[in-house]
Scaffold this motif. Structure first.
Motif, PDB file in Angstrom:
ATOM      1  N   GLY A 199      28.040  33.776  29.446  1.00 48.33           N
ATOM      2  CA  GLY A 199      26.696  34.126  29.889  1.00 48.33           C
ATOM      3  C   GLY A 199      26.503  34.032  31.391  1.00 48.33           C
ATOM      4  O   GLY A 199      25.409  34.308  31.891  1.00 48.33           O
ATOM      5  N   ALA A 200      27.569  33.641  32.127  1.00 44.20           N
ATOM      6  CA  ALA A 200      27.457  33.585  33.586  1.00 44.20           C
ATOM      7  C   ALA A 200      27.087  34.964  34.126  1.00 44.20           C
ATOM      8  O   ALA A 200      27.488  35.990  33.585  1.00 44.20           O
ATOM      9  N   ILE A 201      26.324  34.964  35.186  1.00 46.98           N
ATOM     10  CA  ILE A 201      25.900  36.227  35.792  1.00 46.98           C
ATOM     11  C   ILE A 201      26.034  36.099  37.304  1.00 46.98           C
ATOM     12  O   ILE A 201      25.837  35.021  37.877  1.00 46.98           O
ATOM     13  N   GLY A 202      26.429  37.182  37.949  1.00 50.35           N
ATOM     14  CA  GLY A 202      26.611  37.112  39.390  1.00 50.35           C
ATOM     15  C   GLY A 202      27.018  38.450  39.966  1.00 50.35           C
ATOM     16  O   GLY A 202      26.927  39.488  39.315  1.00 50.35           O
ATOM     17  N   MET A 203      27.494  38.402  41.201  1.00 51.82           N
ATOM     18  CA  MET A 203      27.810  39.614  41.940  1.00 51.82           C
ATOM     19  C   MET A 203      29.291  39.966  41.859  1.00 51.82           C
ATOM     20  O   MET A 203      30.142  39.099  41.698  1.00 51.82           O
ATOM     21  N   ALA A 204      29.567  41.246  41.976  1.00 51.24           N
ATOM     22  CA  ALA A 204      30.937  41.750  42.029  1.00 51.24           C
ATOM     23  C   ALA A 204      30.980  42.964  42.927  1.00 51.24           C
ATOM     24  O   ALA A 204      29.967  43.631  43.150  1.00 51.24           O
ATOM     25  N   LEU A 205      32.152  43.240  43.447  1.00 53.19           N
ATOM     26  CA  LEU A 205      32.315  44.452  44.246  1.00 53.19           C
ATOM     27  C   LEU A 205      32.161  45.673  43.351  1.00 53.19           C
ATOM     28  O   LEU A 205      32.483  45.618  42.161  1.00 53.19           O
ATOM     29  N   PRO A 206      31.692  46.788  43.895  1.00 49.50           N
ATOM     30  CA  PRO A 206      31.592  48.003  43.076  1.00 49.50           C
ATOM     31  C   PRO A 206      32.968  48.455  42.609  1.00 49.50           C
ATOM     32  O   PRO A 206      33.940  48.423  43.369  1.00 49.50           O
ATOM     33  N   ASN A 207      33.044  48.857  41.380  1.00 49.15           N
ATOM     34  CA  ASN A 207      34.294  49.383  40.851  1.00 49.15           C
ATOM     35  C   ASN A 207      34.434  50.851  41.242  1.00 49.15           C
ATOM     36  O   ASN A 207      33.453  51.507  41.597  1.00 49.15           O
ATOM     37  N   ALA A 208      35.650  51.350  41.175  1.00 50.31           N
ATOM     38  CA  ALA A 208      35.887  52.752  41.497  1.00 50.31           C
ATOM     39  C   ALA A 208      37.070  53.254  40.681  1.00 50.31           C
ATOM     40  O   ALA A 208      38.039  52.517  40.458  1.00 50.31           O
ATOM     41  N   GLU A 260      45.341  42.120  33.761  1.00 48.55           N
ATOM     42  CA  GLU A 260      44.567  42.328  34.983  1.00 48.55           C
ATOM     43  C   GLU A 260      45.164  43.449  35.821  1.00 48.55           C
ATOM     44  O   GLU A 260      44.457  44.205  36.484  1.00 48.55           O
ATOM     45  N   TYR A 261      46.454  43.587  35.751  1.00 50.96           N
ATOM     46  CA  TYR A 261      47.151  44.596  36.542  1.00 50.96           C
ATOM     47  C   TYR A 261      46.840  46.014  36.065  1.00 50.96           C
ATOM     48  O   TYR A 261      46.666  46.928  36.871  1.00 50.96           O
ATOM     49  N   THR A 262      46.731  46.202  34.753  1.00 50.60           N
ATOM     50  CA  THR A 262      46.557  47.552  34.205  1.00 50.60           C
ATOM     51  C   THR A 262      45.106  47.913  33.920  1.00 50.60           C
ATOM     52  O   THR A 262      44.823  49.029  33.497  1.00 50.60           O
ATOM     53  N   ASP A 263      44.176  46.987  34.133  1.00 55.20           N
ATOM     54  CA  ASP A 263      42.773  47.212  33.781  1.00 55.20           C
ATOM     55  C   ASP A 263      42.097  48.104  34.813  1.00 55.20           C
ATOM     56  O   ASP A 263      41.736  47.662  35.905  1.00 55.20           O
ATOM     57  N   GLU A 264      41.896  49.374  34.453  1.00 56.84           N
ATOM     58  CA  GLU A 264      41.276  50.336  35.368  1.00 56.84           C
ATOM     59  C   GLU A 264      39.804  50.033  35.605  1.00 56.84           C
ATOM     60  O   GLU A 264      39.217  50.480  36.594  1.00 56.84           O
ATOM     61  N   LYS A 265      39.191  49.246  34.704  1.00 60.45           N
ATOM     62  CA  LYS A 265      37.787  48.905  34.862  1.00 60.45           C
ATOM     63  C   LYS A 265      37.567  47.866  35.951  1.00 60.45           C
ATOM     64  O   LYS A 265      36.430  47.557  36.299  1.00 60.45           O
ATOM     65  N   PHE A 272      39.157  47.863  39.184  1.00 59.20           N
ATOM     66  CA  PHE A 272      39.756  48.292  40.446  1.00 59.20           C
ATOM     67  C   PHE A 272      38.781  48.038  41.589  1.00 59.20           C
ATOM     68  O   PHE A 272      38.476  48.928  42.382  1.00 59.20           O
ATOM     69  N   ARG A 273      38.282  46.830  41.665  1.00 58.81           N
ATOM     70  CA  ARG A 273      37.284  46.486  42.683  1.00 58.81           C
ATOM     71  C   ARG A 273      37.958  46.175  44.025  1.00 58.81           C
ATOM     72  O   ARG A 273      37.622  46.775  45.050  1.00 58.81           O
ATOM     73  N   VAL A 274      38.906  45.239  44.006  1.00 53.95           N
ATOM     74  CA  VAL A 274      39.642  44.928  45.233  1.00 53.95           C
ATOM     75  C   VAL A 274      40.541  46.092  45.643  1.00 53.95           C
ATOM     76  O   VAL A 274      40.593  46.438  46.832  1.00 53.95           O
ATOM     77  N   PRO A 275      41.263  46.736  44.698  1.00 55.00           N
ATOM     78  CA  PRO A 275      42.028  47.924  45.095  1.00 55.00           C
ATOM     79  C   PRO A 275      41.180  48.987  45.782  1.00 55.00           C
ATOM     80  O   PRO A 275      41.667  49.688  46.680  1.00 55.00           O
ATOM     81  N   ASN A 276      39.926  49.106  45.397  1.00 51.90           N
ATOM     82  CA  ASN A 276      39.023  50.051  46.052  1.00 51.90           C
ATOM     83  C   ASN A 276      38.871  49.716  47.532  1.00 51.90           C
ATOM     84  O   ASN A 276      38.913  50.601  48.401  1.00 51.90           O
TER      85      ASN A 276
END
Length: 741
Positions: free
Chosen positions: A272-281, A336-341, A343-347
């Motif tokens: 149930g934690a909630i917070g901020m994340a970089l936008p995915n791409a 984590e490596y293959t998860d396309e959902k 790709f926040r840091v790779p973006n």
């Protein structure tokens, strides 16, 4: 943790600095390294970007050591220059550095390159301190500053109605600056911080117990954890040991999307934690590239392969060890490596590489007379002017993201809001439940999606609003449509008998306009039912205000006509020429236009918008329309009240005028009902919780509309339909005024 140096070559320099790679494997850092190589190879294959020039690179692993970070940073500066050979006709010096992924390491590396004016782009160092260009003039980044993140977190906490919180931070620039910025923003939002504790390097078990005991005994049950992912993982393990459940955690982007090992105890603490994340791409081609790994290419790829498939590529290993074939399929791996959902840091890495490429392209293709320097000249020193061009880059990626740097070297701040929910196989699922955009108007920077949110302990927070499907909503719809149908029936009756004295008395045109406005009053109540949206929130209040202003304006015009008509019957009085049909239409239009202007100002300055209310119920989210501006809302009500008061006073004065059909009496009764309904509405509206607030407003609209409809038009319809012998001019004018007003 690693960084990369750029060099421009006619051909690309391939390979890793594998002598610096150690056996401490990090799946995400390997993904980051592969993303950098993918971007470089993509640029080198692009004939429109740096045509005829290829980017070369060297990659170094800092091995989570500040000392080694500095040592690796010095390496390319101390290396002897390479000589041209058969594959490279020309080689250039170091042009840019990409890294690091942590504030402390970024600061260390920046101190090395700063004296040489070599630009450095960080893709994951978020500390607000790095925006200080007096300390870090050569540093830029493709990740937003924590200054914006801290304000976003404060608004998120305020959005959910959590006004009493605690904070946990790391005792360094990253944690201290982040929480300090949050505290300032929280104070502006009216949020109180009960405690703020720090996690230091080398904390003992006893220190953790003391800190967690303080958190558990505090009255604040909402805790902001402003920690790097590594520190959060260590802290989480201690929280599990102390069974620190029942807390609502709010997280920063460093750990909110960090995948944890499968452990049900973790979800008991942070579920149930909630917070901020970089936008995915979704970066075209990246996932396919990541899945196409050659395990024999280098030591890092080999280690990644062996770790992922739990096998060994060494033929000399013991028979007890599973042997890798090299043909294992990464498509069958959920990691984590293959998860396309995710790709926040790779973006951010992808943007950093392309930013360097665009800067070098602009510098390399600069023509005399078109340059950015004095007298439109180009760079005199190719090496030292890369930083200048890098600060000026402005482009859009192929997937639509706009890339540029502000005066502090930071990108445009945008965040996604993430909620931790239970996934398949015991994994934690990161669900995007909203976004934060600081460029939006105040109060609308946080936008939540229509998804189920999970609170601490895994409890579901149901979203509630007055819907068409529930009994109360359906009943109000039926009553509203019933009122509109009755109004239409009266319109038809009046139209059929439009030439009779009862209809023609007191300006039939105004009567038809009044009936039309009453039908709109009934129908506007429908906009209050259903899930609130941007357009419905703006429509419901403005439609209500304008239709009722039109309605009361028509009644006011009719009341004035009654008074003028009887005044005109006195000898020598020709007052009606000053308030004929044209003047009546003008008065209605003028009174209504005032309300239209109020509503326009409301919509322009601070329009109503959908809002999720968490104040009334812990287990429910009330989806409602925020007024945007309470002043505007009460101005709309106040203006309607002002018109109603004038109308009531004038009708009351004319109630005893001698006439067999004195309309002023019926207007007086209708205004009494109207005013009584809306005077009682205000306290009921303020005190009603959740969706019942909307029901109270709809009830007031329907009750006042029925009051006006029946009091003014029911007597006329009764005469028209059941007493036609009274529907004559002789009967209506049977009594003459015996005295003046």
């Amino acid at each position: 943790m690693f960084f990369i140096y750029f060099q421009m070559r006619i051909r690309i320099l391939t390979g890793y600095a594998t002598k610096y790679l150690f056996k401490i494997f990090n799946e995400r850092e390997f993904q980051n390294a592969k993303t950098m190589i993918f971007a470089i190879e993509e640029i080198n294959n692009n004939s429109n970007l740096l045509p005829g020039v290829s980017l070369g690179y060297k990659m170094y692993d800092a091995c989570t050591s500040i000392h080694l970070s500095i040592k690796r940073a010095l390496a390319p500066l101390n290396e002897p220059g390479e000589q041209p050979n058969q594959t490279c006709s020309r080689i250039t010096p170091l042009h840019a550095v990409i890294g690091m992924s942590s504030t402390s390491y970024t600061q260390a590396v920046a101190s090395v390159f700063q004296p040489f004016q070599i630009p450095q782009i960080s893709y994951f160092s978020t500390c607000g301190c790095l925006s200080d260009k007096t300390k870090y003039p050569t540093l830029l980044r493709t990740v937003s500053s924590d200054f914006h993140q801290s304000r976003a977190l404060a608004q998120l906490v305020k959005y959910f109605g959590w006004n009493w919180v605690g904070t946990v931070r790391t005792d360094n620039d990253y944690g201290n600056d982040g929480v300090a910025a949050f505290a300032q923003a929280a104070q502006e939002e009216g949020i109180c911080i009960e405690y703020s504790v720090a996690i230091t390097n080398g904390m003992t078990r006893q220190n953790y117990i003391k800190l967690i005991t303080l958190i558990k005994q505090a009255s604040a049950k909402v805790v902001l954890a402003f920690l790097p992912a590594v520190d959060m993982k260590a802290f989480l393990d201690q929280l599990v040991l102390e069974n620190a459940t029942g807390l609502q955690w709010v997280g920063n982007l460093s750990w909110m999307t960090k995948r944890l090992p499968v452990n049900i105890e973790y979800f008991k603490i942070l579920g149930g934690a909630i917070g901020m994340a970089l936008p995915n791409a979704i970066i075209p081609g990246l996932r396919e590239y990541l899945l196409n790994v050659n395990p024999y290419r280098d030591a890092y790829s080999k280690e990644f392969w062996e770790t992922t498939f739990a096998c060994s590529l060494n033929t000399t290993d013991s028979l007890k060890v599973n042997k890798c074939t090299g043909s294992e399929n990464l498509r069958n791996v959920n990691s984590e490596y293959t998860d396309e959902k995710e790709f926040r840091v790779p973006n951010c890495i992808y943007k950093a590489v392309y930013a360097v490429a665009h800067a070098l392209h602009n510098l390399y293709t600069c023509k005399t007379g078109q340059g950015p320097f004095t007298n439109n000249t180009c760079a005199n020193n190719f090496q030292t002017e890369v930083l200048h061009y890098l600060k000026k880059v402005n482009f859009t990626t192929m997937y639509g993201d706009h890339v540029y740097f502000d005066v502090n070297g930071d990108p445009e701040p945008r965040y996604e809001i993430i909620n931790w929910q239970q996934g398949e196989g015991g994994l934690i699922k990161y669900v995007t439940v909203g976004t934060y955009d600081p460029s939006s108007p105040q109060g609308q920077q946080i936008k939540m999606n229509n998804v189920t949110i999970i609170w601490a302990g895994g409890q579901t927070a149901d979203i509630e609003f007055l819907s068409f499907g529930e009994i109360m909503g359906s009943l109000l719809v039926v009553i509203s449509l019933f009122g509109a149908c009755i109004t239409m029936f009266i319109i038809l009756v009046f139209f059929y008998y439009r030439d009779t004295p009862v209809v023609r008395a007191n300006n039939s045109e105004i009567s038809f306009l009044l009936l039309f406005s009453l039908s709109l009053c009934f129908l506007c109540s429908l906009t209050f039912i259903g899930q609130p949206s941007d357009w419905s929130c703006m429509l419901r209040h403005t439609a209500f205000g304008i239709t009722f202003a039109l309605c009361i304006s028509c009644i006011l015009a009719k009341t004035i006509v009654v008074l003028m008509a009887f005044r005109a019957t006195l000898p020598g009085n020709n007052i009606m020429k000053w308030f004929g049909p044209s003047q009546q239409r003008l008065s209605v239009a003028s009174f209504t236009l005032m309300q239209v202007l109020i509503c326009l100002l409301w919509l322009i300055l601070s329009p109503p918008f959908p809002y999720k209310n968490f104040k009334y119920y812990k287990e429910r989210i009330i989806l409602e329309c925020d007024l945007g501006s309470s002043v505007a809302f009460y101005s709309v009500l106040g203006y309607i009240g002002f018109l109603s008061a004038i109308c009531f006073i004038l009708a009351f004065l004319a109630r005893n005028l001698p006439d067999n059909f004195n309309e002023a009496k019926f207007i007086t009764f209708s205004m009494l009902i109207f005013c009584a309904v809306w005077i009682s509405f205000i306290p009921a509206y303020i005190s009603s919780p959740g969706k019942y607030t909307v029901a109270v407003e709809i009830f007031a609209i329907l009750a006042s509309s029925f009051g006006l409809l029946f009091c003014i038009f029911a007597p006329k319809c009764y005469v028209i339909i059941f007493k036609p012998y009274k529907n004559t001019k002789k009967h209506l004018m049977g009594k003459m005024p015996s005295k003046s007003l």
